[in-house]
Each structure stands twice: as structure tokens, then as C-alpha cells.
Design a protein around this motif. Structure first.
Motif, PDB file in Angstrom:
ATOM      1  N   UNK A 648      19.978  69.363  34.276  1.00  0.00           N
ATOM      2  CA  UNK A 648      20.557  69.467  32.940  1.00  0.00           C
ATOM      3  C   UNK A 648      20.165  68.209  32.173  1.00  0.00           C
ATOM      4  N   UNK A 649      19.508  68.396  31.024  1.00  0.00           N
ATOM      5  CA  UNK A 649      19.066  67.262  30.217  1.00  0.00           C
ATOM      6  C   UNK A 649      19.467  67.471  28.755  1.00  0.00           C
ATOM      7  N   UNK A 669      21.319  67.488  39.092  1.00  0.00           N
ATOM      8  CA  UNK A 669      20.629  66.399  38.401  1.00  0.00           C
ATOM      9  C   UNK A 669      21.014  66.521  36.927  1.00  0.00           C
ATOM     10  N   UNK A 670      21.887  65.639  36.417  1.00  0.00           N
ATOM     11  CA  UNK A 670      22.455  65.854  35.090  1.00  0.00           C
ATOM     12  C   UNK A 670      22.255  64.647  34.185  1.00  0.00           C
ATOM     13  N   UNK A 671      22.098  64.962  32.894  1.00  0.00           N
ATOM     14  CA  UNK A 671      22.080  63.949  31.848  1.00  0.00           C
ATOM     15  C   UNK A 671      22.579  64.629  30.574  1.00  0.00           C
ATOM     16  N   UNK A 693      21.058  57.899  33.217  1.00  0.00           N
ATOM     17  CA  UNK A 693      21.531  57.008  32.168  1.00  0.00           C
ATOM     18  C   UNK A 693      21.643  57.772  30.853  1.00  0.00           C
ATOM     19  N   UNK A 694      22.588  57.337  30.021  1.00  0.00           N
ATOM     20  CA  UNK A 694      22.849  58.026  28.766  1.00  0.00           C
ATOM     21  C   UNK A 694      23.901  59.098  28.871  1.00  0.00           C
ATOM     22  N   UNK A 695      24.383  59.378  30.078  1.00  0.00           N
ATOM     23  CA  UNK A 695      25.409  60.412  30.260  1.00  0.00           C
ATOM     24  C   UNK A 695      26.785  59.843  29.937  1.00  0.00           C
ATOM     25  N   UNK A 696      27.664  60.695  29.465  1.00  0.00           N
ATOM     26  CA  UNK A 696      29.029  60.262  29.180  1.00  0.00           C
ATOM     27  C   UNK A 696      29.968  61.440  29.336  1.00  0.00           C
ATOM     28  N   UNK A 697      31.232  61.116  29.577  1.00  0.00           N
ATOM     29  CA  UNK A 697      32.286  62.122  29.725  1.00  0.00           C
ATOM     30  C   UNK A 697      31.911  63.156  30.795  1.00  0.00           C
ATOM     31  N   UNK A 717      23.965  52.423  32.412  1.00  0.00           N
ATOM     32  CA  UNK A 717      24.194  52.872  31.039  1.00  0.00           C
ATOM     33  C   UNK A 717      24.815  54.257  30.994  1.00  0.00           C
ATOM     34  N   UNK A 718      25.882  54.427  31.721  1.00  0.00           N
ATOM     35  CA  UNK A 718      26.667  55.647  31.649  1.00  0.00           C
ATOM     36  C   UNK A 718      28.065  55.273  31.180  1.00  0.00           C
ATOM     37  N   UNK A 719      28.770  56.227  30.567  1.00  0.00           N
ATOM     38  CA  UNK A 719      30.100  55.948  30.042  1.00  0.00           C
ATOM     39  C   UNK A 719      31.050  57.068  30.450  1.00  0.00           C
TER      40      UNK A 719
END
Length: 932
Positions: A648-649, A669-671, A693-697, A717-719
Motif C-alpha cells: 500500500x503506497x 508493506x504499507x505507506x 517513512x511518511x506514514x501516519x495514524x 519519519x513516521x507519526x
């Protein structure tokens, strides 16, 4: 449904049963052999009853009467078929690649000193198979099968009983050896002081699995070899060592897993040790005294093996090794022998199909695919007599949709034998469902019937050219069987079989479809004219010659489509299975996508409101790929044996729930944003879950991470990534936490890179056993009461004992400072002991040095009558407390409610430092007062 004969063939129509069988073909055999094709090579026949034949030449009419004659006569790569009987030989020499096949271990016996592989004549490409015999030694001075070679050859030994030699199998030199489905017993010297079931040395590679190795001197010895795994074997009642591994120059021990190693002189020797899934319990054979090693009904080996063993190859991709499809007796694997709904293979050479009885007839298989073409077709059926006694005049009845249409009588089936027969039916052109049932009548006065009927649901389809739909246009030979494309009357594409590779490449207005051969293409011309309201079901799309190169073979392509449902589709051997661009409200349900060179299911470019459920995606480069999409639900799917399970991108609002991801290089494999991963089984992948990186919630909870090489990888760099939600975390194999309150949640957190699962599960999650986390348990209240009581009592005792309240302020403040510091030490010791009890081993290790200094400094203060004001003790106390607050992500290993003592200790240490600083501002009283 009508079934009637037309020109000697059964015609399937609607409702009236007919009688008769156009063709019945039978083959009486003992076991099924698969996996190594004969490839059209020469076949030589041997039959010991053909003694004195002057014209014997190895043909079916004039077979040789000795096995050595058959081996001498057959050419490289040929097959020697040995009929039932007893063959007495001195030594059997094998000097070429061949298949040596008997009719079955209980009917074809070889009495010899040794089967010897001559290393001088074997070639690199030689492949040798020995199967279907009882091989019994004429003396106990030689190994019964002795294998060595000057070249790398492949040897498979399966479905045999090997007994009565010095060793059952001895192998050395550069060979690839595969030993499975054998019963190897009673191999030792005359004195009973030496011998072995399987002895492997010097560069031998391969696998040993699903054997029963009992009553030898040693069970399995592996020395300086490259055997990869020893799995699902019964190794019991051997006089010496059960499994012995001696490492040599390679220093690579075999993986040992799911064996039953019991009752040996020593179960494990050398560097061997119990592996994952190993048990040590009496296998409870049916009758070991009579050398009957079939499992009894209460055997712990039932359903205790492993269906698929996955491991990473030298070059990186995962290798998946399945259990044999049949056991030594020809019974199919796996079978749910303990009736618990878990279809797992048994340990050992035999698969338990039910208790042995005198009479027991079973329908073992109806060999039909689930989707077939119209026309005449043979229906192969396997009947097996699982009982000891011969059965005669066995009636077999064929039913279609509940109506008896044919029957035949089998004159005889010997005990423990199987028989194959075939009925011929002609299926109609109209697509429809049929329930094909085969019934074997019960035996008179039979006490036990286990499986005397079987059924298979099949769907009749038709061959079709590619189907192309644009709004207002329908092509491809009535591919759309009904519908007008409205919500009330959607297009229905149903019951077709399409070979995409036979289609011509059609020019496409969309560049994305250029140079593609497409089975079903549904596309919108413009944004104003949208293709919608389509049902695709019960179709089979494949490519008979897929190469992975242009032109690509693609199953189903949807471009800008709204409201489409794909149901019960079977797509295989394609470049891409299903591709969707820019659509909405698409459902993919109950479908199977397999063996695709690139994406099994690809959903790209501003797609929304998709559902993928109850489908199977296997053996693809990427199982499911989703890019730039939102509002997705992926649930109830089996995504296995792909390089990438699901990718998932740049997507958001995706829910991945109750799926199985197994045997992939990367399971998930997620983003993206707002992705929920809930209730999935993630097992035997190289990497279970990777968050880019760049993934959140991202919320990850109630998943089972089992036997992955790496459970989770998290980039920087994930939140707001959470591995627990509302007090419920995930199950992690290898987690050793303690569940104090019995709510199924461990008290020790599970660290994951820079994150942590604060509520890990101690047992695998199952929807049938919901988790009810307890916020604070009675055990915690007792612990907190004792801890706080001890702290308060010791504080009161020290104040009372020192009479601090009678001292001048300067001395009282200095002494209070020491008392408060000691209280922080006491609280930290309680916290340390708590970690020991809760098996927070990382927390104990991190704090061990500080605890040592705490005890040392406390002792020094006591012997100095609380007079010291050195800074070291304050720093130790403060640093212990800092482990709790500034670094909770990296050094916090207990759930938050167990950290109350750390917080109290930290407050004491801060208070003591404040008092210390304040005391330096005060002046001591006159010396006379100090002396009193």
C-alpha cells in the motif's frame, strides 16, 4: 437434472436418472507416487513369478524375474517397475539414474545384504528414486541402502519399510538426499551395540521428513553434512541417541522442528537440541509389538506436524516446502484426524485417517477441478479399503445433484489397498453447478464407517474470446450473458473460460493497456460517460504460455468503472491478474489469483471504496498492490507465497482485517495515512510487516505475528503509529511476558524498533475468544499496597529512630536528605524485584549496574551514620529515575501501571537533591549544640 445415454455416453441434462456406466477403469495399487515424472523414458518390468521364461526381456509380457536384471537392462533415466512378491538378492548395484518402484511396501519385499550405489558410474544429472518396498536385511553386517557418489546426484527414498540391517540408510559424499514417508526400524548389529536408522556424513545435502524411525540403535546421525532440516519425524525407542548432530567444517546444523523424539537412550546428542514444535511424548502406535506403526486414536502425533515449511534460500527468495501429499500407505495429507477443524499433517510416515478396523471403505478423492468445460469428461475416483480384510462385490454409486445416475460393482479390494476407477459424463453447454457425489455401500456387520462417501462441487464453463465492454457497446461473442448495464439490470459476465494467450493484441486508446492481451476489458471513454453496474462471476482466465514479457497477458482490466463486482473468478499464469484504474465501488469476492509474474491484484490512481474479501492470492510477485487510493477494506483473504504479500503506497483510510499473510518475503508493506491492520495472521514471512517513512495514524492490533524471520520493520519519519488500541495489542511468537491477572495481556511490553506494543497478547488472538483487558487487577492492588506500605513504614521508622524532629534544623535537614535518598533506593529495589518477577529481562539488565551501586551506597551511608554528603548517591538515584521518564520508548519494558514505584522513587530522588541544595545555604549551629 437428466442423465441419459446417447451413443454410449452419459448425457447430462435435467432431472431423470439413467443407469449404466460407459467406462470403468481400475488400477489396484498400494500407494500414490508423485513429484518425479517418468518423462516418457523406458520402462522395464520385473515379476518374481516369471521364473523360467526363456524369452524374458523386461516387457510386460515377458518381465525379468530378478531386480538386478531389470536395473542392468534399463537405460539412464528409465523406470523399473517391480510387481508384488518377495525378491531374494545378494547385493543390488545401482549405477545410473533411474526410478526403482515397487507395488507397495506391504506387497513387494526385497531380501538383500545391501542396495549399493556405485559412485564410479553415476553422472551429475542422475536422479535416483527408490519407492514402494519393504527392504529387509539378510544379515546385520551392512547398511541396507548405501549411497555415495563422485558427482552431485539427487536421491529420493520414499514410501518404504527398511529393517533388519546394520544401518537403514547410509549416505556420504556430494549428493542431494530426500528421505520421507519411510518406516525405518530394527537396524543394529547382532550384539545390539551399534547401528543406525539414518547415518549421513560428508557433504550430503537435503531433507529428512515424515519418517518413523524406531527400535534402531541410533535414530539419525548427521555429521559434517548440509542437511537443511529434520522435520515431522517420529524418532522413538532407539537404544542410543535419537538425533545426533556433529558439526564439521560447514558449521551449519540442520533445522530441527515438529518431531516426536521420545524414549531413546538419549533424545538429542552433539549440537542437536529440541526445535520449534518438537515434542517428547509416547507416539502411541497401533501395535508396536507387531511392528504396526500406524498411529492410534489418542496419539499426540496427530495434527502435530507442519503443513508448509518456509525458509530463505541462499539467493534471498523464500522456499516453501510442503508436506507430502500422501503418506506411506497412500492416504492423502493433511487429514483432520482429531476432528478439531484444524487440517494439519501428522508427525511420522502415516497419516491418521481413523482407527484401524476389519472393515473400512473410504472414498478418498474425486479428481475434478472446480471449473470444467462442457463435453464428455472422465471423473477419476479413488476408493480405499482401510480395513484389514478383503472386501468383495463392492458397489460404487455415482450421484449428480443428489440423483443416482450410475453404479458399478468392484469384484474385490484387498485389505489396506486402493483402487482407481473412472466414470464418464458429458456435461452440457449451459453454465451450471453440479454436485458430483460418490457413495460406497457399507459393509455388512461393520462396526466402523469413516468416510464412505465423497463429493465435489463443479461449475461448467464455456470457452470464450476476450470480452470488451465500453458504455453502449458490447462485443466478444455474447460474453455478456444478460443485463443492460443499469443498477436494476447490471451486465452479467458468467461461466466463461478464457485463454488470454490465444487472443490478439488489441490497440487501446488508454496507453496503460497498450500491447496487452486482455481477457475482460471494461473501460470508460471519457469522464462524462462511465462504465458501471457490472457483475463478473464464475470465470476462469489464464494464459497457457505466459512469459512475463510483452505482450503482457492480463486477466481483467477495469478503467474508470463504477459499481462492479468480481465474484468466484479464477485467474492464473498471467502477467497481471486484475488491474483497476480510477474506479469506485468495486468488489472482489471469493476469487483466486495465482502464479502472476507481476501483480495479482493491482489497484491504482485515485480509486475509492474498494472491497477485497474471502479471496486467495498466491505465488505472485506482488499479491495485492494499491497506490493512490482511499476508503478500502481488505478482509478474510489468504495472501501467501508471494514476494510481496500486500503493498500500500500513498493511500489512506485502508482497513486490513482478518487476513492470512504467510510464506511471503514481505507480508504487509504499507505507506500512507489512517491505515488499520487488525486481526490478521502474519506468519512464516521473511518480514511480517514493514511501515515506510511518511506514514501516519497507523493502528496495528489483535494480529498474530508468528515465526516470521523479522516480525516488524519500521522506517524513520513516521507519526502516530500504534501497536495497541484500547488496551489490546498483538501476539508475538517468542514473547516471554507474564500474564499476572489472566486477561490474556502480558505485563511486559514488546519493543518494536523505536515503538512498542504496550499490551502484547500472551496467546494467539482468535475472534472466538475475545480479549477483555483489565485496567488494574487485584494482584496489582496487593503489590501497590505492599510497596507503598513498605515505603511509608520504612520512612516512619527512620524518622522515629533518628529522632530527627528533636534536632536543630541544619542537622535535621541533612539527615532528612539522607532518609529521603534511602527511601528512593528502597522504592527502586521494589521496582527492580518487580521486573525480576515479571520476567522483564531487558529492564533488569539495564538497571542491574545501578542497583549494585544503590546497595553499595546505602550500606556506606548506614555505616557512616547518615553523615555523608557525597554527590554519587544522588546521581545514581537520579539516573535510575531518568530511565523511567526521558527514554520510555527505548528503555521502558513494563506496562505503565507497574511503574508507580519508579515514579515515587524519582520524586524521592528529586526531593533529596532539592533538600541537599537547600542545606548548603544553611549554616551549622554553634559547636556546643552540635556536640550535644
Amino acid at each position: 437434472m437428466i442423465l441419459q445415454f446417447v451413443s454410449g455416453m452419459i448425457l447430462v441434462s435435467v432431472g431423470i436418472p439413467a443407469s449404466g456406466v460407459e467406462e470403468v477403469r481400475m488400477r489396484d495399487s498400494d500407494s500414490t507416487f508423485s513429484g518425479i515424472p517418468e518423462g516418457g523414458k523406458e520402462i522395464v518390468y520385473v515379476n518374481c513369478s516369471n521364473v523360467g521364461d526363456l524369452y524374458e526381456d523386461g516387457s510386460p509380457e515377458h518381465p525379468f524375474d530378478r531386480i538386478v536384471e531389470g536395473i542392468e537392462s534399463v537405460s539412464e533415466g528409465g523406470t523399473v517397475l517391480v510387481a508384488a512378491g518377495t525378491y531374494v538378492e545378494e547385493t543390488i548395484e545401482i549405477d545410473k539414474g533411474l526410478i526403482l518402484r515397487g507395488e507397495g511396501y506391504n506387497s513387494t519385499k526385497i531380501l538383500c545384504n545391501c542396495i549399493f550405489f556405485n559412485p564410479l558410474f553415476l553422472r551429475t544429472e542422475s536422479h535416483i528414486v527408490i519407492e514402494g518396498f519393504t527392504i529387509q536385511g539378510r544379515s546385520r553386517r551392512h547398511p541396507l541402502i548405501s549411497i555415495s557418489s563422485s558427482y552431485v546426484v539427487t536421491v529420493t527414498i520414499r514410501n518404504n519399510v527398511i529393517r533388519g540391517g546394520l544401518e537403514g540408510i547410509r549416505a556420504s559424499s556430494t549428493i542431494n538426499l530426500y528421505v520421507y514417508n519411510n518406516v525405518i526400524f530394527d537396524n543394529l548389529n547382532e550384539e545390539g551395540t551399534d547401528g543406525c536408522g539414518i547415518n549421513i556424513t560428508d557433504d550430503v545435502a537435503g531433507e529428512i521428513y515424515h519418517n518413523t524411525i524406531v527400535k534402531n540403535y541410533h535414530g539419525i546421525i548427521v555429521e559434517n553434512a548440509l542437511i537443511h532440516n529434520i522435520r515431522s519425524n517420529i524418532i522413538a525407542f532407539n537404544s542410543g541417541v535419537g538425533i545426533c548432530v556433529r558439526l564439521g567444517e560447514y558449521n551449519k546444523p540442520p533445522v530441527i522442528l515438529h518431531n516426536d523424539v521420545y524414549g531413546n537412550g538419549v533424545n538429542y546428542g552433539g549440537s542437536a537440541a529440541p526445535g520449534e514444535g518438537d515434542i517428547s511424548l509416547d507416539p502411541l502406535f497401533a501395535n508396536m509389538t507387531a511392528d504396526d506403526y500406524y498411529l492410534s486414536e489418542s496419539s499426540p502425533c496427530i495434527d502435530a506436524g507442519i503443513n508448509v515449511y518456509s525458509y530463505e534460500s541462499y539467493y534471498g527468495p523464500l522456499i516453501h516446502k510442503k508436506a507430502p501429499a500422501y503418506d506411506i500407505a497412500g492416504n492423502s495429507r493433511p487429514f483432520d484426524g482429531d476432528r478439531d477443524g484444524n487440517w494439519t499433517v501428522d508427525i511420522g510416515a502415516f497419516e491418521f485417517w481413523g482407527p484401524r478396523s476389519e472393515h473400512d471403505l473410504a472414498v478418498m478423492a474425486i479428481k475434478l477441478p472446480s471449473l470444467i468445460l462442457p463435453g464428455a469428461r472422465l471423473i477419476p475416483i479413488i476408493i480405499r479399503n482401510l480395513g484389514f480384510r478383503e472386501e468383495v462385490n463392492v458397489k460404487v454409486t455415482l450421484l449428480v445433484n443428489g440423483a443416482a445416475v450410475d453404479s458399478t460393482v468392484i469384484p474385490r479390494i484387498a485389505g489396506l489397498k486402493r483402487l482407481e476407477l473412472s466414470f464418464r459424463l458429458k456435461f452440457p453447454e449451459t453454465p451450471c453447478l453440479y454436485n458430483i457425489t460418490v457413495y460406497v455401500q457399507e459393509v455388512d456387520d461393520e462396526d466402523y464407517i469413516y468416510n464412505n462417501y465423497g463429493y465435489k462441487v463443479v461449475r461448467v464453463s464455456r470457452r470464450c474470446s476476450p470480452i470488451i465492454i465500453f458504455p453502449g457497446q458490447v462485443f466478444a461473442e455474447d460474453g455478456v450473458v444478460k443485463g443492460s448495464g443499469t443498477i436494476e439490470d447490471p451486465y452479467v459476465i458468467e461461466g466463461w473460460e478464457i485463454d488470454v494467450s490465444e487472443a490478439s493484441v488489441k490497440p487501446a486508446k488508454k496507453s496503460i493497456c497498450k500491447d496487452w492481451k486482455i481477457g475482460i476489458l471494461i473501460a470508460s471513454h471519457t469522464e462524462d460517460i462511465v462504465a458501471s453496474n457490472i457483475i463478473i462471476r464464475n470465470v476462469s482466465i489464464y494464459a497457457s504460455n505466459e512469459s512475463g514479457h510483452l505482450p503482457y497477458n492480463v486477466g481483467i482490466v477495469l478503467v474508470g468503472v463504477e459499481r462492479c463486482r468480481i465474484e468466484n473468478a479464477n485467474l492464473s499464469r498471467l502477467t497481471y491478474g486484475i488491474v483497476s484504474y480510477g474506479g469506485s465501488h468495486i468488489q472482489i469476492v471469493d476469487s483466486r489469483v495465482s502464479n502472476c509474474c507481476y501483480n495479482g491484484i493491482g489497484i491504482l490512481w485515485d480509486c475509492t471504496h474498494y472491497i477485497i474479501t474471502n479471496s486467495t492470492i498466491t505465488n505472485c510477485n506482488r499479491g495485492i498492490k494499491i497506490i493512490d487510493a482511499y476508503e478500502f477494506q481488505i478482509s478474510g483473504n489468504n495472501v501467501s507465497k508471494n514476494r510481496m504479500g500486500i503493498i500500500i503506497e500513498d493511500s489512506n483510510s485502508v482497513k486490513i482485517e482478518n487476513n492470512t499473510f504467510s510464506g511471503n518475503d514481505y507480508g504487509v508493506h504499507v505507506q500512507g495515512d489512517h491505515i488499520q491492520i487488525i486481526g490478521n495472521d502474519v506468519w512464516t514471512n521473511r518480514v511480517g510487516l514493514k511501515i515506510l517513512s511518511g506514514s501516519s495514524h497507523i493502528k496495528v492490533y489483535l494480529n498474530n505475528f508468528v515465526e516470521n524471520r523479522i516480525h516488524v520493520e519500521v522506517e524513520r519519519k513516521i507519526r502516530r503509529v500504534y501497536f495497541d488500541f484500547e488496551g489490546k495489542g498483538n501476539y508475538w511468537s517468542g514473547y516471554q511476558g507474564v500474564d499476572i491477572d489472566g486477561d490474556g495481556i502480558g505485563e511486559t511490553i514488546y519493543p518494536i524498533w523505536s515503538i512498542k506494543d504496550t499490551c502484547p497478547l500472551v496467546t494467539p488472538y482468535s475472534p472466538s475468544k475475545p480479549i477483555h483487558p483489565k485496567r488494574l487487577s487485584p494482584v496489582w492492588y496487593l503489590w501497590a499496597t505492599v510497596g507503598l506500605g513498605t515505603t511509608i513504614a520504612s520512612l516512619a521508622f527512620l524518622i522515629y529512630k533518628t529522632r530527627i524532629y528533636r534536632m536543630p534544623a541544619f542537622y535535621a535537614l541533612a539527615l532528612l536528605n539522607d532518609i529521603v535518598l534511602i527511601e528512593s533506593f528502597i522504592v527502586y529495589l521494589i521496582s527492580f524485584l518487580t521486573r525480576v518477577i515479571l520476567r522483564d529481562l531487558l529492564g533488569v539488565a539495564v538497571r542491574a549496574v545501578l542497583v549494585f551501586f544503590m546497595v553499595y551506597l546505602m550500606k556506606k551511608r548506614i555505616t557512616s551514620e547518615f553523615a555523608l554528603r557525597k554527590i554519587e548517591a544522588y546521581l545514581v538515584s537520579l539516573s535510575y529515575g531518568l530511565l523511567r521518564f526521558p527514554f520510555p520508548v527505548y528503555l521502558g519494558f513494563l506496562r505503565s501501571h507497574w511503574l508507580i514505584m519508579d515514579s515515587i522513587g524519582f520524586m524521592f530522588s528529586i526531593f533529596s537533591i532539592l533538600i541537599l541544595g537547600f542545606s548548603y545555604t544553611m549554616k551549622p549551629p554553634p559547636s556546643s549544640v552540635g556536640e550535644t
